[in-house]
Design a protein around this motif. Structure first.
Motif: not given
Length: 368
Positions: A216-227
């Motif tokens: 819901q935050r990134y409007l994409a699959a719920g994986g972790l954003p890169s550092p």
């Protein structure tokens, strides 16, 4: 040998500065530092020199005039004058970061002003620099008026002084964004601007959130954003990121973050709240502070891109009690919150390809 400060106007043409320095050298004067202030009437050269003890102020003035220097000002200097200007400015900036209330004293030290007066009235269109007075806009409100009998102020000094005042105002705004919130149930969270040092805590925040929250935050699959992506979010080029920690100590875990990214007249906001801290008013508090920052920065509106299924965030927006507009594109909603009616009208006109309405002077109105 004795230290002197010499300021003179020299024609801004090749070779003229060398004539002046040669005239000083013929009298055994050693130039330690030189700064060049470009003005409309020529280059104002500011020297710190080491001169033989037998030379008087009159001797130095005569040497400057023989070297084609005009509007000469000369004064004895102290050993502290040996610190170069960039070093002095950095030292004053460091002092302001620690104590932004010392802006007046910093201006006096920077420019050697005879008086520094703060006034609650803004500088307005009359702000600027004259021969013996300078008016600076205070980003926190009001203005500073400086006076100095001699030497005359230069545009370069005005630019340095204004930059110093803007730094002090930025520190004040940063401190204003530091608050302690008491949520329902008496839980305390500390909200403050993020820095790159918060990267480990923000990474742990993302790891502790569910896939649904991250989606819901990134409007994409719920994986972790890169550092690397999170590092850019923590210190955006234009905008602000706030982090909330569970408690009043900075070492406490990060439980939420709110980001405001600015582009032109509009800004985009986004929130991420750890699952066990949701539905406690924390998201609403972060969003209100982001909107306040966007309003102070002069943005016309703030938009949020949401999944149509993100009902908790839609409720958060409704609780603000602000007028909103919603555009739908499939399962994606764009919620826009106007901040200033006139700026929002101009923004809408530009989006529609309409000409901007002329202001009272007949020129196209500007947005801020």
């Amino acid at each position: 040998m004795a230290l002197w400060r010499i300021r003179a106007t020299v024609d801004d043409r090749p070779g003229y500065l060398s004539v002046l320095t040669a005239s000083l050298a013929l009298r055994g004067v050693n130039i330690l530092t030189v700064q060049v202030h470009t003005t409309e009437v020529g280059a104002v050269d500011d020297f710190l020199v080491d001169a033989p003890d037998h030379l008087t102020e009159a001797d130095l003035r005569a040497a400057v005039e023989r070297g084609r220097g005009g509007d000469c000002w000369i004064a004895r200097s102290e050993a502290r004058g040996l610190a170069d200007q960039p070093t002095r400015v950095l030292g004053l900036a460091t002092r302001l970061v620690r104590d932004p209330d010392a802006a007046g004293e910093a201006l006096r030290a920077l420019l050697g002003a005879d008086t520094v007066t703060w006034r609650p009235t803004p500088a307005g269109p009359l702000g600027g620099v004259g021969a013996t007075t300078m008016l600076l806009a205070d980003g926190s409100g009001g203005s500073y008026e400086l006076s100095r009998r001699e030497p005359t102020f230069t545009p370069a000094e005005y630019a340095r002084a204004q930059a110093l005042i803007e730094l002090a105002a930025a520190v004040v705004r940063r401190d204003d964004d530091r608050v302690t919130l008491v949520l329902p149930g008496a839980a305390e969270v500390s909200v403050r601007p993020a820095t790159v040092d918060d990267l480990p805590g923000v990474l742990r925040l993302h790891e502790a959130c569910s896939d649904r929250s991250r989606q819901q935050r990134y409007l994409a699959a719920g994986g972790l954003p890169s550092p690397a992506r999170l590092r850019r979010l923590l210190e955006p080029e234009r905008g602000l990121t706030l982090v909330a920690t569970a408690g009043i100590e900075e070492a406490e875990p990060v439980v939420a973050m709110g980001t405001l990214l600015a582009e032109g007249d509009e800004a985009e906001a986004a929130l991420l709240v750890r699952d066990d801290w949701q539905r406690r008013g924390l998201g609403s508090a972060l969003l209100r502070r982001l909107l306040g920052h966007a309003d102070r920065a002069g943005h016309a509106a703030v938009s949020l891109h949401l999944s149509a299924e993100n009902t908790p965030m839609l409720r958060t927006v409704r609780r603000l009690g602000r007028p909103t507009s919603v555009q739908r594109d499939g399962g994606l909603l764009t919620v826009t919150l106007p901040l200033d009616a006139r700026r929002a009208e101009l923004l809408d006109a530009r989006r529609a390809g309409l000409p901007r309405q002329a202001d009272a002077t007949g020129r196209a109105g500007r947005t801020h």
